[in-house]
Design a protein around this motif. Structure first.
Motif, PDB file in Angstrom:
ATOM      1  N   GLY A 193       0.821  -1.207   0.000  1.00 28.49           N
ATOM      2  CA  GLY A 193       0.000   0.000   0.000  1.00 28.49           C
ATOM      3  C   GLY A 193       0.852   1.252   0.000  1.00 28.49           C
ATOM      4  O   GLY A 193       2.049   1.222  -0.298  1.00 28.49           O
ATOM      5  N   GLU A 194       0.219   2.364   0.351  1.00 29.51           N
ATOM      6  CA  GLU A 194       0.885   3.655   0.387  1.00 29.51           C
ATOM      7  C   GLU A 194       1.698   3.796   1.672  1.00 29.51           C
ATOM      8  O   GLU A 194       1.685   2.912   2.545  1.00 29.51           O
ATOM      9  CB  GLU A 194      -0.153   4.781   0.301  1.00 29.51           C
ATOM     10  N   LEU A 195       2.393   4.927   1.796  1.00 31.49           N
ATOM     11  CA  LEU A 195       3.149   5.220   3.016  1.00 31.49           C
ATOM     12  C   LEU A 195       2.861   6.658   3.453  1.00 31.49           C
ATOM     13  O   LEU A 195       3.772   7.472   3.611  1.00 31.49           O
ATOM     14  CB  LEU A 195       4.649   5.005   2.788  1.00 31.49           C
ATOM     15  N   TYR A 196       1.576   6.943   3.666  1.00 31.79           N
ATOM     16  CA  TYR A 196       1.191   8.255   4.174  1.00 31.79           C
ATOM     17  C   TYR A 196       1.618   8.386   5.629  1.00 31.79           C
ATOM     18  O   TYR A 196       1.746   7.380   6.345  1.00 31.79           O
ATOM     19  CB  TYR A 196      -0.326   8.439   4.084  1.00 31.79           C
ATOM     20  N   PRO A 197       1.807   9.605   6.121  1.00 35.97           N
ATOM     21  CA  PRO A 197       2.118   9.788   7.543  1.00 35.97           C
ATOM     22  C   PRO A 197       0.942   9.357   8.406  1.00 35.97           C
ATOM     23  O   PRO A 197      -0.216   9.545   8.025  1.00 35.97           O
ATOM     24  CB  PRO A 197       2.383  11.290   7.660  1.00 35.97           C
ATOM     25  N   VAL A 198       1.222   8.797   9.578  1.00 37.25           N
ATOM     26  CA  VAL A 198       0.152   8.318  10.457  1.00 37.25           C
ATOM     27  C   VAL A 198       0.011   9.190  11.699  1.00 37.25           C
ATOM     28  O   VAL A 198      -0.619   8.789  12.678  1.00 37.25           O
ATOM     29  CB  VAL A 198       0.374   6.841  10.865  1.00 37.25           C
ATOM     30  N   ASN A 199       0.588  10.386  11.655  1.00 36.73           N
ATOM     31  CA  ASN A 199       0.412  11.321  12.761  1.00 36.73           C
ATOM     32  C   ASN A 199      -0.977  11.959  12.680  1.00 36.73           C
ATOM     33  O   ASN A 199      -1.799  11.600  11.826  1.00 36.73           O
ATOM     34  CB  ASN A 199       1.517  12.385  12.740  1.00 36.73           C
ATOM     35  N   LYS A 200      -1.247  12.927  13.546  1.00 37.79           N
ATOM     36  CA  LYS A 200      -2.579  13.541  13.593  1.00 37.79           C
ATOM     37  C   LYS A 200      -2.960  14.188  12.270  1.00 37.79           C
ATOM     38  O   LYS A 200      -4.122  14.157  11.864  1.00 37.79           O
ATOM     39  CB  LYS A 200      -2.645  14.568  14.727  1.00 37.79           C
ATOM     40  N   THR A 201      -1.983  14.763  11.589  1.00 36.05           N
ATOM     41  CA  THR A 201      -2.263  15.402  10.300  1.00 36.05           C
ATOM     42  C   THR A 201      -2.705  14.372   9.277  1.00 36.05           C
ATOM     43  O   THR A 201      -3.701  14.559   8.570  1.00 36.05           O
ATOM     44  CB  THR A 201      -1.011  16.139   9.794  1.00 36.05           C
ATOM     45  N   GLY A 202      -1.964  13.264   9.175  1.00 31.41           N
ATOM     46  CA  GLY A 202      -2.318  12.228   8.212  1.00 31.41           C
ATOM     47  C   GLY A 202      -3.669  11.613   8.502  1.00 31.41           C
ATOM     48  O   GLY A 202      -4.465  11.365   7.586  1.00 31.41           O
ATOM     49  N   ILE A 203      -3.955  11.365   9.789  1.00 31.63           N
ATOM     50  CA  ILE A 203      -5.240  10.772  10.178  1.00 31.63           C
ATOM     51  C   ILE A 203      -6.395  11.677   9.793  1.00 31.63           C
ATOM     52  O   ILE A 203      -7.460  11.226   9.387  1.00 31.63           O
ATOM     53  CB  ILE A 203      -5.238  10.477  11.699  1.00 31.63           C
ATOM     54  N   ARG A 204      -6.181  12.976   9.909  1.00 35.35           N
ATOM     55  CA  ARG A 204      -7.238  13.938   9.590  1.00 35.35           C
ATOM     56  C   ARG A 204      -7.410  14.122   8.082  1.00 35.35           C
ATOM     57  O   ARG A 204      -8.520  14.345   7.596  1.00 35.35           O
ATOM     58  CB  ARG A 204      -6.907  15.275  10.241  1.00 35.35           C
ATOM     59  N   LEU A 205      -6.313  14.014   7.327  1.00 30.32           N
ATOM     60  CA  LEU A 205      -6.354  14.341   5.900  1.00 30.32           C
ATOM     61  C   LEU A 205      -6.686  13.161   4.993  1.00 30.32           C
ATOM     62  O   LEU A 205      -7.298  13.350   3.930  1.00 30.32           O
ATOM     63  CB  LEU A 205      -5.006  14.920   5.455  1.00 30.32           C
TER      64      LEU A 205
END
Length: 286
Positions: A158-170
């Protein structure tokens, strides 16, 4: 509009390439000079670390550092489920109608999280889940939440998006979009799924029970499953794997098998080895 632009930026960013570069740098001996800066930047607690800083060969060596055993005692109660990692609860609750909560107003499918396996997802429908975020300052080895045997390991590209608060929200359905490695554990709590989620700058995820399995491979590999037929038995608290840079762990339990001992709220700080749930309907493990 700001969220849309941010989402577009992350979609276009060559996340896997950047993560591989980061992994290469972190393995290079020159990166050891960055360790003191890393410790200061992320306020890493060095008290429980097993070795002094000058004994680490590179940044990755420090990142996957061992702790003194007494620093993370494992609760001995057979009916207790322990936290498999150090981290912070991002979400906790029930898998309702086959979905898990990612953030307020955002949910995702258990079936998609588990690689599209409807039968496997149905086993956990109505059960409990907890999502635990590991920050850069945290200890990044992963341990068994229960005593049991590894039945399968599932690699889901799969992808490798950030999993911090920003990534979870976006990013909608982030945890079912990013690369995942699922360990299926047969235990007295029934089947437990420990889902390790990849993220930006996570060079790879590794499991201690199978050195051949590695994430973010080059060349890229398709979805695959490896069955162990119960031949891999691990004690509660035994090392299961590690993140080579931080990410997220999601635990799934079958319905009616556990009850939480921690608050059902975001932000609860966990330490590996402490009890997080009680097994209320134990079954013998064959």
């Amino acid at each position: 509009m700001k969220h849309l632009l941010s989402r577009t930026f992350w979609k276009r960013l060559p996340k896997k390439t950047i993560s591989r570069w980061m992994g290469k740098f972190a393995r290079h001996p020159v990166s050891r000079h960055v360790i003191p800066l890393y410790v200061k930047m992320f306020d890493v607690d060095l008290a429980p670390v097993k070795r002094p800083l000058d004994q680490f060969s590179c940044l990755l060596d420090f990142f996957v550092r061992e702790l003194d055993p007494e620093a993370r005692p494992v609760h001995p109660g057979k009916e207790m489920v322990i936290s498999p990692v150090d981290g912070t609860v991002s979400q906790i609750g029930t898998i309702e109608n086959g979905t898990l909560l990612q953030a307020k107003g955002i949910s995702y499918s258990a079936r998609e999280l588990l690689g599209g396996d409807r039968e496997l997802a149905d086993r956990f429908s109505g059960g409990a889940f907890v999502t635990i975020y590991l920050s850069p300052r945290d200890y990044h080895r992963i341990h068994m939440p229960v005593e049991g045997t590894i039945e399968e390991c599932i690699y889901i590209p799969g992808e490798l998006y950030p999993v911090n608060k920003t990534g979870i929200r976006l990013i909608p359905g982030l945890f079912a979009v990013n690369e995942r490695l699922v360990s299926l554990i047969r235990s007295s709590a029934g089947m437990v799924a420990l889902v390790k989620v990849g993220a930006t700058n996570v060079g790879s995820i590794r499991v201690s029970y199978d050195e051949e399995i590695v994430t973010n491979p080059r060349p890229e590999k398709p979805y695959c499953r490896k069955v162990y037929h119960g031949n891999v038995a691990l004690d509660k608290g035994g090392e299961l794997g590690r993140f080579e840079f931080g990410s997220t762990v999601i635990l799934l339990f079958e319905p009616g098998r556990t009850e939480w001992l921690i608050p059902k709220a975001e932000g609860t700080v966990l330490r590996m080895g402490e009890p997080i749930a009680r097994i209320i309907r134990p079954t013998p493990v064959n």
